[in-house]
Write a protein that holds these residues in place. Sequence first.
Motif, PDB file in Angstrom:
ATOM      1  N   VAL A 112       0.754  -0.976  -0.112  1.00  0.00           N
ATOM      2  CA  VAL A 112      -0.095   0.114   0.060  1.00  0.00           C
ATOM      3  C   VAL A 112       0.855   1.107  -0.134  1.00  0.00           C
ATOM      4  N   GLY A 113       0.686   2.321  -0.952  1.00  0.00           N
ATOM      5  CA  GLY A 113       1.183   3.542  -0.935  1.00  0.00           C
ATOM      6  C   GLY A 113       0.384   4.516  -0.719  1.00  0.00           C
ATOM      7  N   PHE A 114       1.060   5.635  -0.213  1.00  0.00           N
ATOM      8  CA  PHE A 114       0.368   7.041   0.012  1.00  0.00           C
ATOM      9  C   PHE A 114       0.957   8.176  -0.631  1.00  0.00           C
ATOM     10  N   VAL A 115       0.255   8.768  -1.632  1.00  0.00           N
ATOM     11  CA  VAL A 115       0.790  10.033  -1.972  1.00  0.00           C
ATOM     12  C   VAL A 115       0.084  11.048  -1.230  1.00  0.00           C
ATOM     13  N   GLY A 116       0.849  11.785  -0.435  1.00  0.00           N
ATOM     14  CA  GLY A 116       0.515  12.628   0.585  1.00  0.00           C
ATOM     15  C   GLY A 116       0.398  11.889   1.846  1.00  0.00           C
ATOM     16  N   ALA A 117       1.038  12.291   2.762  1.00  0.00           N
ATOM     17  CA  ALA A 117       1.162  11.684   4.228  1.00  0.00           C
ATOM     18  C   ALA A 117       0.557  12.610   5.406  1.00  0.00           C
ATOM     19  N   GLY A 118      -0.323  13.307   5.168  1.00  0.00           N
ATOM     20  CA  GLY A 118      -0.934  14.067   6.130  1.00  0.00           C
ATOM     21  C   GLY A 118      -1.853  13.158   7.171  1.00  0.00           C
ATOM     22  N   LYS A 119      -2.692  13.977   8.153  1.00  0.00           N
ATOM     23  CA  LYS A 119      -3.233  13.144   9.157  1.00  0.00           C
ATOM     24  C   LYS A 119      -3.973  11.860   9.022  1.00  0.00           C
ATOM     25  N   MET A 120      -4.875  12.196   7.639  1.00  0.00           N
ATOM     26  CA  MET A 120      -5.806  11.315   7.351  1.00  0.00           C
ATOM     27  C   MET A 120      -4.963   9.945   6.780  1.00  0.00           C
ATOM     28  N   ALA A 121      -4.195  10.149   5.849  1.00  0.00           N
ATOM     29  CA  ALA A 121      -3.191   9.090   5.426  1.00  0.00           C
ATOM     30  C   ALA A 121      -2.499   8.785   6.596  1.00  0.00           C
ATOM     31  N   THR A 122      -2.070   9.175   7.612  1.00  0.00           N
ATOM     32  CA  THR A 122      -1.553   8.385   8.689  1.00  0.00           C
ATOM     33  C   THR A 122      -2.524   7.476   9.436  1.00  0.00           C
ATOM     34  N   ALA A 123      -3.669   8.213   9.402  1.00  0.00           N
ATOM     35  CA  ALA A 123      -4.672   7.418  10.249  1.00  0.00           C
ATOM     36  C   ALA A 123      -5.255   6.165   9.677  1.00  0.00           C
ATOM     37  N   LEU A 124      -5.211   5.947   8.346  1.00  0.00           N
ATOM     38  CA  LEU A 124      -5.473   4.944   7.351  1.00  0.00           C
ATOM     39  C   LEU A 124      -4.315   4.107   7.603  1.00  0.00           C
ATOM     40  N   ALA A 125      -3.231   4.542   7.491  1.00  0.00           N
ATOM     41  CA  ALA A 125      -2.073   3.426   7.347  1.00  0.00           C
ATOM     42  C   ALA A 125      -1.879   3.070   8.791  1.00  0.00           C
ATOM     43  N   ARG A 126      -2.275   3.755   9.915  1.00  0.00           N
ATOM     44  CA  ARG A 126      -2.040   2.992  11.198  1.00  0.00           C
ATOM     45  C   ARG A 126      -3.105   1.895  11.716  1.00  0.00           C
ATOM     46  N   GLY A 127      -4.404   2.356  10.852  1.00  0.00           N
ATOM     47  CA  GLY A 127      -5.450   1.304  10.959  1.00  0.00           C
ATOM     48  C   GLY A 127      -5.230   0.123  10.279  1.00  0.00           C
ATOM     49  N   PHE A 128      -4.851  -0.031   9.218  1.00  0.00           N
ATOM     50  CA  PHE A 128      -4.379  -1.111   8.399  1.00  0.00           C
ATOM     51  C   PHE A 128      -3.478  -1.979   9.227  1.00  0.00           C
ATOM     52  N   VAL A 129      -2.468  -1.262   9.665  1.00  0.00           N
ATOM     53  CA  VAL A 129      -1.356  -2.076  10.300  1.00  0.00           C
ATOM     54  C   VAL A 129      -2.028  -2.748  11.666  1.00  0.00           C
ATOM     55  N   ARG A 130      -2.806  -1.742  12.511  1.00  0.00           N
ATOM     56  CA  ARG A 130      -3.226  -2.314  13.578  1.00  0.00           C
ATOM     57  C   ARG A 130      -4.261  -3.734  13.537  1.00  0.00           C
ATOM     58  N   ALA A 131      -4.811  -3.273  12.515  1.00  0.00           N
ATOM     59  CA  ALA A 131      -5.970  -4.356  12.266  1.00  0.00           C
ATOM     60  C   ALA A 131      -5.308  -5.811  11.679  1.00  0.00           C
ATOM     61  N   GLY A 132      -4.087  -5.806  11.506  1.00  0.00           N
ATOM     62  CA  GLY A 132      -3.297  -7.038  10.727  1.00  0.00           C
ATOM     63  C   GLY A 132      -3.567  -7.052   9.496  1.00  0.00           C
ATOM     64  N   LEU A 133      -4.083  -6.028   8.643  1.00  0.00           N
ATOM     65  CA  LEU A 133      -4.377  -6.296   7.185  1.00  0.00           C
ATOM     66  C   LEU A 133      -2.970  -6.082   6.371  1.00  0.00           C
ATOM     67  N   VAL A 134      -2.061  -5.141   6.858  1.00  0.00           N
ATOM     68  CA  VAL A 134      -1.151  -4.829   6.061  1.00  0.00           C
ATOM     69  C   VAL A 134       0.199  -4.784   7.065  1.00  0.00           C
ATOM     70  N   GLU A 135       1.182  -5.328   6.583  1.00  0.00           N
ATOM     71  CA  GLU A 135       2.538  -5.246   7.201  1.00  0.00           C
ATOM     72  C   GLU A 135       2.954  -3.958   7.063  1.00  0.00           C
ATOM     73  N   SER A 136       3.695  -3.300   8.399  1.00  0.00           N
ATOM     74  CA  SER A 136       4.167  -1.905   8.264  1.00  0.00           C
ATOM     75  C   SER A 136       5.204  -1.799   7.205  1.00  0.00           C
TER      76      SER A 136
END
Length: 271
Positions: free
Chosen positions: A7-31
Amino acid sequence: MIANLKVGFVGAGKMATALARGFVRAGLVESDAISASDVSPAALASFVREAGGRAMESNAAVADAAEVLFVAVKPAQVAGVLQEIAPQLSRRHLVVSIAAGVPLARLQAVVPEGTRVVRVMPNTPAIVGAAASAYALGAHATVADGELVQNLLAALGFACQVPEPLLDAVTGLSGSGPAYVYMVIEALSDGGVAAGLPREVATRLAAQTVLGAARMVMETGQHPGVLKDQVTSPGGTTIEGLHELEKAGVRAAFIAAVRAATDKSRLLGNK
């Protein structure tokens, strides 16, 4: 884990950070399967610190590294960003835009023909894992793409698919809605202070009351009007308060707020 998803994020603001953190915490994506880029070094450093992943030197590098590519920049920047990364896009990419008001037609016009695109409207409570999100599939997105986006967004709260024309209403309701509720909490707290409560106690009671009422709606499945009536005793305190709210037109004001924000979203989408 979703099959070693990158998963990639073009733009790393608060919403992008929240999405990425949520995916990792849920075990859906490796950090270490997450990459991101941003024009702000501070925003990029914060993204990596909070969500993990790799900081990339360019948007094109993120596109090269990712399969699902979240476009998380301001609406006015979306077209330029997509034009920049268009040479890197191929059939393996799913492009997911979270830019408010930017329609699928405009997104699809600046990416290679056949690119799979999904438009998403999340909201800021994604930061605390309590998002309300809706999404619409582009012309070339598949059922499997929809299922993937649903699984990713559901890791952050509630998510549902809607026809694209309804995303403006989603923007007016849940996209802008947290601001409306913050005003409610602030006003309830002010009322508590006016009635003699310390500010800290009043704010905590107000916020917890909103949280509890929302959970009652979500967990009981009962209509809000039914739950309201359960609190309202004949000749009691609650009906007096409700009477004042009705005299002030609070219900109509909320309806008008959602409609006004929806109209503004449509206007932005037509520019």
